[in-house]
Design a protein around this motif. Structure first.
Motif, PDB file in Angstrom:
ATOM      1  N   ASN A 402       0.851  -1.191   0.000  1.00  0.00           N
ATOM      2  CA  ASN A 402       0.000   0.000   0.000  1.00  0.00           C
ATOM      3  C   ASN A 402       0.888   1.243   0.000  1.00  0.00           C
ATOM      4  O   ASN A 402       1.535   1.585   0.998  1.00  0.00           O
ATOM      5  N   ARG A 403       0.899   1.957  -1.120  1.00  0.00           N
ATOM      6  CA  ARG A 403       1.840   3.068  -1.272  1.00  0.00           C
ATOM      7  C   ARG A 403       1.480   4.272  -0.398  1.00  0.00           C
ATOM      8  O   ARG A 403       2.367   5.004   0.043  1.00  0.00           O
ATOM      9  N   SER A 404       0.189   4.488  -0.163  1.00  0.00           N
ATOM     10  CA  SER A 404      -0.218   5.596   0.700  1.00  0.00           C
ATOM     11  C   SER A 404       0.297   5.378   2.123  1.00  0.00           C
ATOM     12  O   SER A 404       0.842   6.290   2.756  1.00  0.00           O
ATOM     13  N   LYS A 405       0.124   4.154   2.630  1.00  0.00           N
ATOM     14  CA  LYS A 405       0.613   3.834   3.968  1.00  0.00           C
ATOM     15  C   LYS A 405       2.133   3.931   4.029  1.00  0.00           C
ATOM     16  O   LYS A 405       2.703   4.417   5.011  1.00  0.00           O
ATOM     17  N   ALA A 406       2.793   3.457   2.955  1.00  0.00           N
ATOM     18  CA  ALA A 406       4.255   3.509   2.918  1.00  0.00           C
ATOM     19  C   ALA A 406       4.750   4.950   2.980  1.00  0.00           C
ATOM     20  O   ALA A 406       5.710   5.272   3.689  1.00  0.00           O
ATOM     21  N   ALA A 407       4.096   5.826   2.227  1.00  0.00           N
ATOM     22  CA  ALA A 407       4.490   7.241   2.228  1.00  0.00           C
ATOM     23  C   ALA A 407       4.337   7.852   3.621  1.00  0.00           C
ATOM     24  O   ALA A 407       5.200   8.624   4.074  1.00  0.00           O
ATOM     25  N   ARG A 408       3.234   7.501   4.308  1.00  0.00           N
ATOM     26  CA  ARG A 408       3.019   8.028   5.653  1.00  0.00           C
ATOM     27  C   ARG A 408       4.087   7.523   6.626  1.00  0.00           C
ATOM     28  O   ARG A 408       4.619   8.282   7.443  1.00  0.00           O
ATOM     29  N   LEU A 409       4.397   6.222   6.542  1.00  0.00           N
ATOM     30  CA  LEU A 409       5.416   5.653   7.428  1.00  0.00           C
ATOM     31  C   LEU A 409       6.785   6.287   7.195  1.00  0.00           C
ATOM     32  O   LEU A 409       7.570   6.500   8.134  1.00  0.00           O
ATOM     33  N   LEU A 410       7.078   6.602   5.933  1.00  0.00           N
ATOM     34  CA  LEU A 410       8.375   7.183   5.583  1.00  0.00           C
ATOM     35  C   LEU A 410       8.392   8.708   5.756  1.00  0.00           C
ATOM     36  O   LEU A 410       9.439   9.342   5.594  1.00  0.00           O
ATOM     37  N   ASN A 411       7.179   9.262   6.051  1.00  0.00           N
ATOM     38  CA  ASN A 411       7.041  10.718   6.254  1.00  0.00           C
ATOM     39  C   ASN A 411       7.445  11.503   5.008  1.00  0.00           C
ATOM     40  O   ASN A 411       8.157  12.506   5.068  1.00  0.00           O
TER      41      ASN A 411
END
Length: 428
Positions: A402-411
């Protein structure tokens, strides 16, 4: 994927059969004349030929006669009208494997094609490849198989040189004769003459009975000598003399025997350098090297990596009695990014290990256990880039892609994430 040549002048019928076979997972080429069929066969290797009996420029039996003269061994299936069955039988005498009466029933055609292809045991345990380099290799194999010239296969370890040798034999006029493959590095120097030429009982300690030897055992067929560069100078001399004279004498015997073999050799070594250093005879090199066939590395055939991985997955699952849905997209990205220094052999081993340890429906990056930071020497990544790429893959795996979740985790923003995925060739 099996490739079938359809020779049929009824274009509507030809395309109908072609489309139906493609839906069944096969590839097809269609031609309408014997002349075009000959050109196609010369340019490309086919797994089966499906031909109408009567064509605008002649009868397909003439194509069979031409194939016999050229030593093409592709399975040949005839389609004919009921009133031409006698001619179809004549075609079978020339080598056609079977015939079907028109109108052709698709289910019956598929059953017959499947039966014919299943008998081709030489190809069951190997994925042939669909990349341009793989197609070129099989085109050259088809071209040289019908001759008796000696072939030297050159390429890195694990690229499939032994498979190429077996293909050359299977497509030659010697296909019904013996085929032997031997690792030259496994032949002790003191037993080389006995292995190649045989011996008489009592010729030396341990010779408890007569032995025929490889050259006579393979008579009429093909002998594949793998890693030819490992032969000692003494053994090279014995081999050269036998090849020049086409005769050999068993150890301990006074009688010489003639032989007729096709010789295919392989090496992953630069024999020219070995010649300069005095480790390999130049005259033997030229005797073995009437035609050089370079086998490409897996990294040079990137289009084949994922299909080959799927092939090994199905093969290994069948043996292990396990089932998976396939490779998840991060695993696919890792498979494509990894440089595969061990080539096809390494890929097969990696898939075998993943099948054993995977506990999920999909094979993941962690199951593959690849060092994805290991890049080709000519394109090294900086240490920080290696860490960043690894972090991206690990994060995506953690959130199931899930790219949206990945972006959030990576800030970071999704746009930045997409740019980084593109930079490191991490794709769907």
């Amino acid at each position: 994927m099996k490739t079938i040549l359809i020779i049929e002048d009824d274009i509507v019928f030809s395309h109908s059969i072609s489309n139906w076979l493609v839906k069944e997972g096969m590839k097809t080429d269609c031609v309408t004349t014997l002349a075009n069929a000959r050109k196609a066969i010369e340019q490309k290797a086919f797994d089966l030929i499906l031909a109408d009996l009567r064509l605008p420029d002649g009868n397909s039996t003439s194509l069979l006669e031409w194939m016999n003269k050229k030593y093409y061994s592709t399975p040949f299936l005839i389609m004919t009208n009921y009133g031409q069955v006698e001619n179809a039988v004549a075609a079978m005498r020339l080598g056609a494997i079977n015939y079907l009466c028109k109108p052709v029933q698709p289910d019956k055609l598929l059953a017959l094609i499947t039966e014919i292809l299943d008998k081709d045991n030489n190809k069951q345990d190997f994925y042939r490849g669909e990349s341009p380099k793989a197609h070129e290799i099989y085109r050259l194999i088809e071209m040289i198989a019908c001759t008796d010239i000696s072939v030297l296969l050159r390429g890195a370890s694990g690229t499939g040189k032994e498979h190429a040798a077996a293909e050359i034999h299977a497509r030659s006029h010697r296909k019904n004769k013996p085929y032997f493959a031997i690792d030259c590095g496994a032949i002790p120097d003191e037993l080389a003459a006995s292995e190649f030429f045989g011996h008489r009982k009592g010729a030396f300690t341990g010779a408890e009975s007569d032995k025929v030897g490889l050259f006579r055992a393979v008579d009429g067929g093909t002998l594949f000598l793998d890693e030819i560069g490992n032969l000692s100078n003494k053994t090279q001399m014995l081999l050269l003399r036998a090849l020049q004279e086409k005769r050999c004498r068993p150890v301990g015997s006074t009688k010489e025997y003639s032989f007729d073999i096709r010789l295919v050799s392989a090496t992953n070594e630069k024999l020219e350098k070995a010649i300069e250093e005095g480790r390999f005879r130049e005259d033997l090199f030229h005797r073995l090297n009437e035609f050089t066939l370079r086998i490409p590395t897996l990294a040079e055939c990137r289009e084949d990596i994922l299909p080959l991985a799927d092939f090994f997955l199905k093969l290994t699952c069948a043996k292990a009695r396990k089932s998976f849905r396939g490779f998840d997209r991060l695993a696919q990205a890792a498979l494509l990014e990894y440089p595969w220094p061990g080539n096809i052999r390494e890929l097969k081993n990696v898939i075998g290990r993943a099948v054993l340890i995977c506990q999920q429906e999909w094979i993941s990056v962690s199951d593959l256990n690849l060092d994805i930071s290991f890049q080709k020497e000519e394109k090294p990544l900086l240490a920080e880039e290696e860490k960043e790429r690894t972090l991206l893959l690990q994060t995506l795996e953690k959130v199931d892609g899930n790219r949206s979740k990945a972006a959030r985790l990576l800030n970071i923003s999704r746009t930045t994430l997409y740019e980084k995925l593109k930079k490191y060739h991490i794709t769907d």
